[in-house]
Write a protein that holds these residues in place. Structure first.
Motif, mmCIF file in Angstrom:
data_model
loop_
_atom_site.group_PDB
_atom_site.id
_atom_site.type_symbol
_atom_site.label_atom_id
_atom_site.label_comp_id
_atom_site.label_asym_id
_atom_site.label_seq_id
_atom_site.Cartn_x
_atom_site.Cartn_y
_atom_site.Cartn_z
ATOM 1 N N PRO A 111 1.335 62.388 142.174
ATOM 2 C CA PRO A 111 1.563 62.526 140.738
ATOM 3 C C PRO A 111 2.497 61.441 140.204
ATOM 4 C CG PRO A 111 1.841 64.631 141.846
ATOM 5 C CD PRO A 111 1.736 63.591 142.920
ATOM 6 N N GLU A 112 2.299 61.067 138.966
ATOM 7 C CA GLU A 112 3.198 60.120 138.323
ATOM 8 C C GLU A 112 4.612 60.691 138.308
ATOM 9 O OE1 GLU A 112 2.663 57.062 136.970
ATOM 10 O OE2 GLU A 112 0.622 57.097 137.783
ATOM 11 N N PRO A 113 5.639 59.824 138.365
ATOM 12 C CA PRO A 113 7.020 60.327 138.292
ATOM 13 C C PRO A 113 7.201 61.197 137.051
ATOM 14 C CG PRO A 113 7.002 57.993 138.831
ATOM 15 C CD PRO A 113 5.590 58.352 138.483
ATOM 16 N N PRO A 114 7.902 62.309 137.178
ATOM 17 C CA PRO A 114 8.081 63.212 136.037
ATOM 18 C C PRO A 114 8.724 62.502 134.855
ATOM 19 C CG PRO A 114 8.835 64.241 138.078
ATOM 20 C CD PRO A 114 8.565 62.811 138.398
ATOM 21 N N THR A 115 8.232 62.790 133.673
ATOM 22 C CA THR A 115 8.789 62.206 132.452
ATOM 23 C C THR A 115 9.703 63.194 131.740
ATOM 24 O OG1 THR A 115 6.827 62.918 131.214
ATOM 25 C CG2 THR A 115 6.811 60.684 132.117
ATOM 26 N N VAL A 116 9.813 64.398 132.286
ATOM 27 C CA VAL A 116 10.687 65.412 131.704
ATOM 28 C C VAL A 116 11.852 65.656 132.652
ATOM 29 C CG1 VAL A 116 8.841 66.531 130.435
ATOM 30 C CG2 VAL A 116 9.358 67.288 132.750
ATOM 31 N N SER A 117 12.917 66.208 132.115
ATOM 32 C CA SER A 117 14.104 66.488 132.908
ATOM 33 C C SER A 117 14.018 67.888 133.518
ATOM 34 C CB SER A 117 15.361 66.376 132.043
ATOM 35 O OG SER A 117 15.477 65.080 131.492
ATOM 36 N N LEU A 118 14.751 68.066 134.577
ATOM 37 C CA LEU A 118 14.834 69.377 135.207
ATOM 38 C C LEU A 118 15.472 70.355 134.245
ATOM 39 C CD1 LEU A 118 14.412 70.952 137.861
ATOM 40 C CD2 LEU A 118 16.680 70.195 138.574
ATOM 41 N N ASP A 119 14.924 71.566 134.213
ATOM 42 C CA ASP A 119 15.457 72.606 133.340
ATOM 43 C C ASP A 119 16.972 72.734 133.523
ATOM 44 O OD1 ASP A 119 16.208 75.770 133.277
ATOM 45 O OD2 ASP A 119 14.756 75.254 131.712
ATOM 46 N N GLU A 120 17.658 72.951 132.436
ATOM 47 C CA GLU A 120 19.120 72.975 132.449
ATOM 48 C C GLU A 120 19.683 73.988 133.444
ATOM 49 O OE1 GLU A 120 21.992 74.395 129.094
ATOM 50 O OE2 GLU A 120 21.452 72.314 128.635
#
Length: 368
Positions: free
Chosen positions: A155-164
């Motif tokens: 998969p492409e590197p995640p573009t979202v951050s880990l949930d707080e």
């Protein structure tokens, strides 16, 4: 559940036939639907039996032999390797070789899969030659079919951050200090093994995050935890009974060790991160995946368990985690070096594109 789902798919045959007549595709991709390639051929459509498990696993398991004990060793002609099964692993596979498929007469699950391959125009896999080339060659010779590879399909590197919530919890620990344990969306342990696993994490005295399904017979992980476990680990350990964003957690700087059930998807995700692998295969192809990771690629260590009963202890879990996390141990050094090498390879710029281009080219050749 599996036999009923496959039977439900079998009942769609007239609808699939109608759809293929209407759409008139060049190819149809399928897995266990053994009747589909013959249907596709009548309609002038090429069929590709596409697998989400590894070529090594398909080559090892798919043999129509009445004596399932033969599975203790690789089949005739199999590439020389460390791949073999233990008695308890063979027993877990035996029902697939003996029980008849619902609604399929005398056909068992393995026979269904073999027929799916025998009738197709090509076999497809999510893999690469550099890792499983010899097993692909074995399959090509055994089934007299071309094997086409889509590459690792990372998969492409995640573009979202880990949930707080998860980020804040992981951020409190120093880099390369946390154990992450996840057993996928389907692996369900028995109570005794569930408790041995979480207690094994506990006695490392390291912070840990375990994402686990409740064990057999329980509705929540909380009610299955050992007595006093939650109180003893409340500051440094979490056992979570639902989904977690695994790729994002694996890439977090605090994660050092990944305890996995050895599903193919989880292993590919781990291979492109820097975590050290502790292997506890659960069923089917997981056993072959574990032998590949430990015995051939040398990127992880499998937890020792009884050959006959398959039981692992909390002490075995602890010892294996410590072994892979110890930077000065010879095994620790070896798996770190090998993991880094394969990680660099899998993240090579253009690797995915080159495999996908070749995949498309080989599909086009099938049309000639």
């Amino acid at each position: 559940m599996g036999p009923l789902l496959r039977h439900a798919m079998d009942l769609t045959q007239p609808f699939v036939a109608s759809l293929l007549k209407e759409v008139k595709p060049h190819f149809v991709f399928y897995d266990f639907t053994h009747w589909l390639p013959a249907l596709a051929r009548r309609l002038g459509v090429k069929s590709v039996c596409y697998w989400i498990i590894s070529p090594a696993s398909v080559g090892y398991f798919l043999r129509d032999e009445p004596n399932t004990n033969a599975l203790l060793e690789p089949p005739i002609g199999f590439p020389p390797s460390v791949l073999k099964l233990n008695p308890h692993e063979v027993r877990s596979w035996r029902p697939r070789c003996t029980l008849k498929e619902y609604g399929c007469g005398d056909m068992n699950f393995v026979q269904r899969l073999i027929m799916s391959i025998d009738e197709c125009d090509a076999l497809g896999f999510k893999s690469c030659r550099e890792i499983e080339g010899t097993y692909c060659e074995f399959l090509e010779k055994k089934f007299n079919k071309p094997v086409i590879l889509a590459g690792p399909v990372i998969p492409e590197p995640p573009t979202v951050s880990l949930d707080e919530t998860w980020a804040n919890w992981l951020d409190q620990f120093k880099a390369k200090s946390v154990i992450f344990c996840a057993f996928g969306s389907e692996a369900i342990l028995k109570l005794d093994q569930f408790q041995e696993l979480v207690m094994g994490l506990e006695i490392t005295r390291l912070p840990f995050l375990a994402a686990m399904k409740p064990p057999e017979g329980f509705n929540t992980v909380e009610e299955a935890l050992p007595e006093g476990f939650k109180h003893r680990t409340e500051k440094s350990g979490i056992v979570h009974g639902s989904w977690v964003p695994q790729p994002l957690i694996l890439s977090h700087p605090s994660i050092e060790c990944f305890v996995t059930h050895c599903g193919s998807g989880s292993l590919w995700e781990a291979m492109v991160n820097e975590c050290q692998l502790v292997l506890i295969p659960h069923l089917g192809d997981h056993f072959i995946n574990a032998r590949m990771m430990e015995g051939e690629l040398r990127v992880g260590v499998e937890v020792k368990r009884g050959d006959e009963d398959g039981f692992f202890t909390k002490e075995a879990v602890k010892e294996t985690i410590e072994l892979v996390m110890e930077e000065e141990s010879e095994i620790g050094k070896e798996i770190r070096a090998n993991h880094a090498m394969w990680r660099d390879f899998l993240l090579t710029i253009g690797l995915e594109d080159s495999y996908m281009d070749e995949f498309v080219q080989k599909l086009r050749r099938l049309l000639i």
